[in-house]
Write a protein that holds these residues in place. Structure first.
Motif, PDB file in Angstrom:
ATOM      1  N   GLU A 176       0.841  -1.184   0.000  1.00  0.00           N
ATOM      2  CA  GLU A 176       0.000   0.000   0.000  1.00  0.00           C
ATOM      3  C   GLU A 176       0.884   1.244   0.000  1.00  0.00           C
ATOM      4  O   GLU A 176       1.828   1.345   0.788  1.00  0.00           O
ATOM      5  N   MET A 177       0.584   2.161  -0.893  1.00  0.00           N
ATOM      6  CA  MET A 177       1.365   3.378  -1.028  1.00  0.00           C
ATOM      7  C   MET A 177       0.405   4.552  -1.204  1.00  0.00           C
ATOM      8  O   MET A 177      -0.694   4.380  -1.743  1.00  0.00           O
ATOM      9  N   PRO A 178       0.815   5.748  -0.797  1.00  0.00           N
ATOM     10  CA  PRO A 178      -0.024   6.928  -1.015  1.00  0.00           C
ATOM     11  C   PRO A 178       0.133   7.403  -2.467  1.00  0.00           C
ATOM     12  O   PRO A 178       0.771   8.426  -2.733  1.00  0.00           O
ATOM     13  N   TRP A 248      -5.187 -11.096 -11.407  1.00  0.00           N
ATOM     14  CA  TRP A 248      -4.710 -12.072 -10.410  1.00  0.00           C
ATOM     15  C   TRP A 248      -4.476 -11.378  -9.078  1.00  0.00           C
ATOM     16  O   TRP A 248      -4.870 -11.884  -8.014  1.00  0.00           O
ATOM     17  N   LEU A 249      -3.838 -10.208  -9.109  1.00  0.00           N
ATOM     18  CA  LEU A 249      -3.557  -9.472  -7.885  1.00  0.00           C
ATOM     19  C   LEU A 249      -4.854  -9.094  -7.168  1.00  0.00           C
ATOM     20  O   LEU A 249      -4.959  -9.226  -5.936  1.00  0.00           O
ATOM     21  N   LYS A 250      -5.826  -8.657  -7.921  1.00  0.00           N
ATOM     22  CA  LYS A 250      -7.107  -8.292  -7.330  1.00  0.00           C
ATOM     23  C   LYS A 250      -7.755  -9.509  -6.667  1.00  0.00           C
ATOM     24  O   LYS A 250      -8.323  -9.404  -5.567  1.00  0.00           O
ATOM     25  N   LYS A 251      -7.659 -10.677  -7.293  1.00  0.00           N
ATOM     26  CA  LYS A 251      -8.242 -11.892  -6.736  1.00  0.00           C
ATOM     27  C   LYS A 251      -7.515 -12.342  -5.463  1.00  0.00           C
ATOM     28  O   LYS A 251      -8.089 -13.047  -4.630  1.00  0.00           O
ATOM     29  N   GLN A 252      -6.251 -11.953  -5.325  1.00  0.00           N
ATOM     30  CA  GLN A 252      -5.498 -12.300  -4.113  1.00  0.00           C
ATOM     31  C   GLN A 252      -5.941 -11.481  -2.907  1.00  0.00           C
ATOM     32  O   GLN A 252      -5.512 -11.724  -1.780  1.00  0.00           O
ATOM     33  N   GLY A 253      -6.798 -10.501  -3.158  1.00  0.00           N
ATOM     34  CA  GLY A 253      -7.218  -9.602  -2.093  1.00  0.00           C
ATOM     35  C   GLY A 253      -6.687  -8.204  -2.268  1.00  0.00           C
ATOM     36  O   GLY A 253      -6.833  -7.357  -1.370  1.00  0.00           O
ATOM     37  N   GLY A 254      -6.037  -7.959  -3.430  1.00  0.00           N
ATOM     38  CA  GLY A 254      -5.525  -6.631  -3.719  1.00  0.00           C
ATOM     39  C   GLY A 254      -4.182  -6.361  -3.082  1.00  0.00           C
ATOM     40  O   GLY A 254      -3.503  -7.260  -2.570  1.00  0.00           O
ATOM     41  N   ALA A 257      -3.480  -7.284   0.727  1.00  0.00           N
ATOM     42  CA  ALA A 257      -3.243  -8.707   0.982  1.00  0.00           C
ATOM     43  C   ALA A 257      -1.866  -9.143   0.496  1.00  0.00           C
ATOM     44  O   ALA A 257      -1.169  -9.903   1.173  1.00  0.00           O
ATOM     45  N   ILE A 258      -1.467  -8.655  -0.659  1.00  0.00           N
ATOM     46  CA  ILE A 258      -0.168  -9.074  -1.202  1.00  0.00           C
ATOM     47  C   ILE A 258       0.959  -8.473  -0.375  1.00  0.00           C
ATOM     48  O   ILE A 258       2.029  -9.074  -0.239  1.00  0.00           O
ATOM     49  N   GLU A 259       0.734  -7.296   0.202  1.00  0.00           N
ATOM     50  CA  GLU A 259       1.761  -6.687   1.045  1.00  0.00           C
ATOM     51  C   GLU A 259       2.045  -7.564   2.263  1.00  0.00           C
ATOM     52  O   GLU A 259       3.210  -7.735   2.657  1.00  0.00           O
ATOM     53  N   ALA A 260       1.016  -8.118   2.851  1.00  0.00           N
ATOM     54  CA  ALA A 260       1.213  -8.987   4.017  1.00  0.00           C
ATOM     55  C   ALA A 260       2.083 -10.192   3.652  1.00  0.00           C
ATOM     56  O   ALA A 260       2.975 -10.592   4.416  1.00  0.00           O
ATOM     57  N   LYS A 261       1.838 -10.769   2.480  1.00  0.00           N
ATOM     58  CA  LYS A 261       2.646 -11.912   2.027  1.00  0.00           C
ATOM     59  C   LYS A 261       4.080 -11.486   1.741  1.00  0.00           C
ATOM     60  O   LYS A 261       5.029 -12.213   2.067  1.00  0.00           O
ATOM     61  N   ASN A 262       4.239 -10.310   1.142  1.00  0.00           N
ATOM     62  CA  ASN A 262       5.583  -9.835   0.830  1.00  0.00           C
ATOM     63  C   ASN A 262       6.388  -9.534   2.093  1.00  0.00           C
ATOM     64  O   ASN A 262       7.598  -9.784   2.156  1.00  0.00           O
ATOM     65  N   LYS A 263       5.736  -9.000   3.095  1.00  0.00           N
ATOM     66  CA  LYS A 263       6.412  -8.747   4.368  1.00  0.00           C
ATOM     67  C   LYS A 263       6.913 -10.045   4.981  1.00  0.00           C
ATOM     68  O   LYS A 263       8.029 -10.112   5.511  1.00  0.00           O
ATOM     69  N   VAL A 324      27.695  -4.995  -7.572  1.00  0.00           N
ATOM     70  CA  VAL A 324      27.649  -5.291  -6.143  1.00  0.00           C
ATOM     71  C   VAL A 324      28.251  -6.659  -5.838  1.00  0.00           C
ATOM     72  O   VAL A 324      28.884  -6.852  -4.798  1.00  0.00           O
ATOM     73  N   GLY A 325      28.054  -7.597  -6.765  1.00  0.00           N
ATOM     74  CA  GLY A 325      28.516  -8.953  -6.532  1.00  0.00           C
ATOM     75  C   GLY A 325      27.588  -9.689  -5.588  1.00  0.00           C
ATOM     76  O   GLY A 325      26.474  -9.243  -5.304  1.00  0.00           O
ATOM     77  N   GLY A 326      28.033 -10.810  -5.089  1.00  0.00           N
ATOM     78  CA  GLY A 326      27.225 -11.563  -4.138  1.00  0.00           C
ATOM     79  C   GLY A 326      25.930 -12.057  -4.734  1.00  0.00           C
ATOM     80  O   GLY A 326      25.907 -12.582  -5.864  1.00  0.00           O
ATOM     81  N   TYR A 327      24.826 -11.856  -4.013  1.00  0.00           N
ATOM     82  CA  TYR A 327      23.555 -12.448  -4.391  1.00  0.00           C
ATOM     83  C   TYR A 327      22.411 -11.447  -4.258  1.00  0.00           C
ATOM     84  O   TYR A 327      22.453 -10.533  -3.438  1.00  0.00           O
ATOM     85  N   ARG A 328      21.424 -11.633  -5.095  1.00  0.00           N
ATOM     86  CA  ARG A 328      20.215 -10.816  -5.056  1.00  0.00           C
ATOM     87  C   ARG A 328      19.019 -11.729  -5.287  1.00  0.00           C
ATOM     88  O   ARG A 328      18.855 -12.293  -6.370  1.00  0.00           O
ATOM     89  N   ALA A 329      18.196 -11.862  -4.271  1.00  0.00           N
ATOM     90  CA  ALA A 329      16.981 -12.660  -4.387  1.00  0.00           C
ATOM     91  C   ALA A 329      15.807 -11.714  -4.578  1.00  0.00           C
ATOM     92  O   ALA A 329      15.438 -10.980  -3.658  1.00  0.00           O
ATOM     93  N   SER A 330      15.247 -11.695  -5.766  1.00  0.00           N
ATOM     94  CA  SER A 330      14.099 -10.836  -6.040  1.00  0.00           C
ATOM     95  C   SER A 330      12.834 -11.611  -5.695  1.00  0.00           C
ATOM     96  O   SER A 330      12.556 -12.654  -6.297  1.00  0.00           O
ATOM     97  N   ILE A 331      12.097 -11.103  -4.726  1.00  0.00           N
ATOM     98  CA  ILE A 331      10.944 -11.842  -4.192  1.00  0.00           C
ATOM     99  C   ILE A 331       9.659 -11.063  -4.486  1.00  0.00           C
ATOM    100  O   ILE A 331       8.943 -10.636  -3.581  1.00  0.00           O
ATOM    101  N   TYR A 332       9.380 -10.927  -5.768  1.00  0.00           N
ATOM    102  CA  TYR A 332       8.235 -10.149  -6.224  1.00  0.00           C
ATOM    103  C   TYR A 332       6.918 -10.840  -5.870  1.00  0.00           C
ATOM    104  O   TYR A 332       6.885 -11.966  -5.360  1.00  0.00           O
ATOM    105  N   ASN A 333       5.821 -10.145  -6.189  1.00  0.00           N
ATOM    106  CA  ASN A 333       4.484 -10.592  -5.787  1.00  0.00           C
ATOM    107  C   ASN A 333       4.211 -12.063  -6.082  1.00  0.00           C
ATOM    108  O   ASN A 333       3.623 -12.772  -5.272  1.00  0.00           O
ATOM    109  N   ALA A 334       4.585 -12.511  -7.279  1.00  0.00           N
ATOM    110  CA  ALA A 334       4.195 -13.850  -7.724  1.00  0.00           C
ATOM    111  C   ALA A 334       5.066 -14.963  -7.159  1.00  0.00           C
ATOM    112  O   ALA A 334       4.743 -16.145  -7.334  1.00  0.00           O
TER     113      ALA A 334
END
Length: 354
Positions: A176-178, A248-254, A257-263, A324-334
């Motif tokens: 959720e963002m303003p 799909w995002l709307k069906k997930q609860g908008g 809801a997806i923010e809670a999963k991402n957190k 940067v090197g190392g690792y980057r795990a992108s954990i997007y909505n899906a």
């Protein structure tokens, strides 16, 4: 076997979107034509475009508030220049928080004067600057809300009395963002919105048409609004996958809801990064991105061993950016939480084998 996709973009899509999109490649909704060959002027595709534009505004809570949603081409990279071309009359103000924000201000210099009001470059882009002064003659302030390469993210946004512009390519619709604080938002679709090839632009109409210089037709937002994103042939397949992904995002609860999963996904992964002595996080803790978890090994001589473990586990796309090197795990909505848990299990196993 489908791999666990942590790629930064093009990124993972929901399985239901992949199924519907693949069906549409053969035939779109009983039209007898593929989405790849259907006319963009056909009733069927015009309806897809209208639904996609309307749903983007709905998800952002901007319906009926003077905003227009556009689906364009050229990625966020073209918008670096287009935003300045449409808005920069006297001076553009920029906050430099990473590679993409730096590219945005570099492109804006082809249009006119810019002022870098704050930068975290000297700190390796590990944080979001909080102290700065906006020039009185600035036409707008531009920020990048999530920095994919370095793994930082805005959680509070600048309070300004000029148009606030944002590249939201990596975190749009992830929380959720303003959105109504922003006069113009743009985002490449290939992370949280859909497949590569389309760019979402959401703009408040009252900020347009104020520059005195001429704007080339294709780069003029007012032209695209007038033509309802049909100034030229749009990327039909990419727009369709954007529509499917937003549905799909709307069906997930908008977004809420997806923010809670991402957190929760971010919590699980960062806790392991901080707990495991073989890893260290890159970004300052207070500014850590929920979308792009960037971390390094504490002993780089173990790189090959760790790479073998996560690769054998079916994990894909976690190598860090070359800067940067190392690792980057992108954990997007899906990305499902099971994929994040698998990566954590691999990290724990790695610790036991060393």
């Amino acid at each position: 076997m489908k791999k666990h996709n942590f790629n930064a973009g093009p990124a993972i899509l929901p399985s239901s979107v992949l199924e519907k999109a693949s069906q549409a490649v053969l035939e779109l909704e009983s039209t007898g034509l593929s989405i790849l060959e259907i006319s963009h002027r056909s009733k069927e595709f015009v309806d897809i475009m209208e639904r996609a534009r309307d749903l983007a505004l709905e998800l952002a809570g901007l319906t009926g508030k003077g905003y227009q949603a556009l689906f364009l081409q050229g990625g966020a990279s073209l918008q670096f220049y287009s935003t300045a071309l449409n808005l920069l009359e006297h001076k553009g103000a920029y906050i430099d928080t990473g590679t993409w924000s730096h590219k945005a201000l570099t492109e804006a210099q082809f249009v006119g004067n810019i002022d870098i009001v704050a930068s975290s470059r000297d700190n390796g882009y590990r944080n979001i600057p909080t102290s700065y002064t906006i020039p009185k003659d600035a036409d707008y302030l531009h920020i990048t809300t999530n920095n994919t390469i370095y793994g930082t993210e805005y959680f509070e946004y600048p309070e300004v009395n000029i148009p606030l512009i944002a590249d939201m390519s990596s975190d749009i619709f992830s929380k959720e963002m303003p959105f109504d604080k922003f006069a113009l938002i743009y985002a490449g679709a290939q992370k949280n919105i859909g497949s590569a090839g389309a760019t979402l632009v959401i703009v408040r109409e009252d900020i347009l048409g104020k520059v005195t210089h001429k704007i080339p037709t294709y780069l003029n937002y007012q032209v695209h609004i007038k033509n309802q994103s049909m100034t030229n042939t749009p990327p039909t397949f990419a727009v369709y996958t954007c529509l499917l992904t937003m549905e799909w995002l709307k069906k997930q609860g908008g977004i809420k809801a997806i923010e809670a999963k991402n957190k929760e996904k971010a919590r699980i992964l960062y806790e392991e990064v901080d707990r495991n002595p073989l890893f260290k996080g890159y970004a300052d803790i207070k500014d850590r991105s929920r979308m792009n978890v960037v971390f390094n090994l504490t002993n780089e001589s173990l790189t090959d061993r760790f790479n073998t473990l996560w690769s054998e586990a079916g994990i894909n796309g976690i190598k860090g950016h070359r800067s940067v090197g190392g690792y980057r795990a992108s954990i997007y909505n899906a990305l499902p939480i099971e994929s994040v848990q698998l990566l954590v299990d691999v990290m724990k196993h790695f610790e036991k084998t060393v």
